[in-house]
Design a protein around this motif. Structure first.
Motif, short mmCIF file in Angstrom:
data_model
loop_
_atom_site.label_atom_id
_atom_site.label_comp_id
_atom_site.label_asym_id
_atom_site.label_seq_id
_atom_site.Cartn_x
_atom_site.Cartn_y
_atom_site.Cartn_z
N ARG A 1 109.05 51.09 64.12
CA ARG A 1 110.02 50.02 63.90
C ARG A 1 110.10 49.13 65.14
O ARG A 1 110.19 49.64 66.26
CB ARG A 1 111.40 50.60 63.56
CG ARG A 1 111.43 51.32 62.21
CD ARG A 1 112.84 51.76 61.86
NE ARG A 1 113.30 52.86 62.71
CZ ARG A 1 114.55 53.32 62.71
NH1 ARG A 1 115.46 52.74 61.94
NH2 ARG A 1 114.88 54.32 63.49
N GLY B 1 113.77 42.31 67.21
CA GLY B 1 113.03 42.83 66.08
C GLY B 1 113.99 43.33 65.02
O GLY B 1 115.09 42.81 64.86
N ASP B 2 113.59 44.39 64.34
CA ASP B 2 114.39 44.89 63.22
C ASP B 2 115.54 45.81 63.64
O ASP B 2 116.49 45.98 62.90
CB ASP B 2 113.47 45.66 62.26
CG ASP B 2 112.34 44.78 61.75
OD1 ASP B 2 111.19 45.25 61.72
OD2 ASP B 2 112.62 43.60 61.40
N LYS C 1 104.13 39.29 64.63
CA LYS C 1 104.70 40.56 64.23
C LYS C 1 103.78 41.32 63.29
O LYS C 1 103.22 40.74 62.35
CB LYS C 1 106.05 40.34 63.56
CG LYS C 1 107.11 39.78 64.49
CD LYS C 1 108.38 39.43 63.74
CE LYS C 1 109.03 40.64 63.12
NZ LYS C 1 110.31 40.31 62.48
N ILE D 1 103.50 44.33 60.46
CA ILE D 1 104.26 45.10 59.50
C ILE D 1 103.48 46.40 59.25
O ILE D 1 102.35 46.35 58.73
CB ILE D 1 104.45 44.35 58.18
CG1 ILE D 1 105.01 42.95 58.43
CG2 ILE D 1 105.33 45.15 57.23
CD1 ILE D 1 106.35 42.93 59.10
#
Lengths: 114, 114
Positions: free
Chosen positions: A44, A58-59, B101, B103
């Motif tokens: 993550r 970021g997340d 980014k 994923i």
């Protein structure tokens, strides 16, 4: 040798303490990243930086802070506000202007809160 | 929205068997990049391959091969004649053009038994 170094490899912290994880790269990469990995889970994104003196959340940025004062360095501070900081932290970098290129990863820091 | 799915959580094979790790992705972009990384027990992510969306040629590198099919949005990874040293967690990842980014999928843990 070119690469990414992270230190320390293992880190122990008492609850309520801030701790800073180091990440250094000599690949001349503009972009740098911090990821968190929990046991048996994927990665993550915490923070990333595309250029010196600039970074984006970021997340899962809550409870973390970063700085990017030098191109080679992207330290991550885990603050006392992070509720569950015990995890494996990975730093990565990527060359600028070559978005299709891969990210290179450091060896990681394993943080344990006692 | 972008997403990467690795439906196989764990795979166990006997040495010398062939094994395929599945990766299905979702993206609305026409230009994107797909990656595979290996994470051995030491923890560091090792880059294996990058594939551009406009290049659907399959690739072979020694015992490793990759099958990219845009029609099914899949980028599968096959290890031929597996070895104990192949035991690791394997991650598939996606990045759209002009993005910094990655994923990541949730990873597939491969255990190769002697």
């Amino acid at each position: 040798d070119g690469g990414i170094t992270q230190s320390p490899k293992y880190l122990f912290r008492k609850e309520g303490q801030n701790v800073t994880l180091s990440c250094e790269q000599n690949l001349n990469h503009d972009a740098m990243y911090w990821y968190r990995q929990d046991p048996g889970q994927g990665l993550r994104l915490i923070y990333y930086s595309q250029i010196v003196n600039d970074f984006q959340k970021g997340d899962i940025a809550e409870g973390y802070s970063v700085s990017r004062e030098k191109k080679e360095s992207f330290p991550l501070t885990v603050t006392s506000a992070q509720k569950n900081p015990t995890a494996f932290y990975l730093c990565a970098s990527m060359g600028f202007g070559a978005v299709g290129n891969e990210q290179f990863f450091g060896p990681g820091t394993r943080l344990t809160v006692l | 929205a972008q997403k990467v799915t690795q439906a196989q959580t764990e795979i166990s094979v006997v040495e010398k068997e062939d094994v395929t790790l599945d990766c299905v992705y979702e993206t609305r972009d026409t230009t994107y990049y797909l990656f595979w990384y290996k994470q051995p027990p030491s923890g560091e992510l090792v880059f294996l391959i990058r594939r551009n969306s406009f290049d659907e040629q399959n690739e072979i590198s020694g015992r490793y091969s990759w099958n990219f099919q845009k029609s099914t949005s899949s980028f599968n990874f096959t290890i031929t004649a597996s070895q104990v040293v192949d035991s690791a967690v394997y991650f598939c990842a996606l990045r759209k053009d002009s993005s910094y980014k990655l994923i990541f999928g949730s990873g597939t843990r491969l255990l190769v038994r002697p």
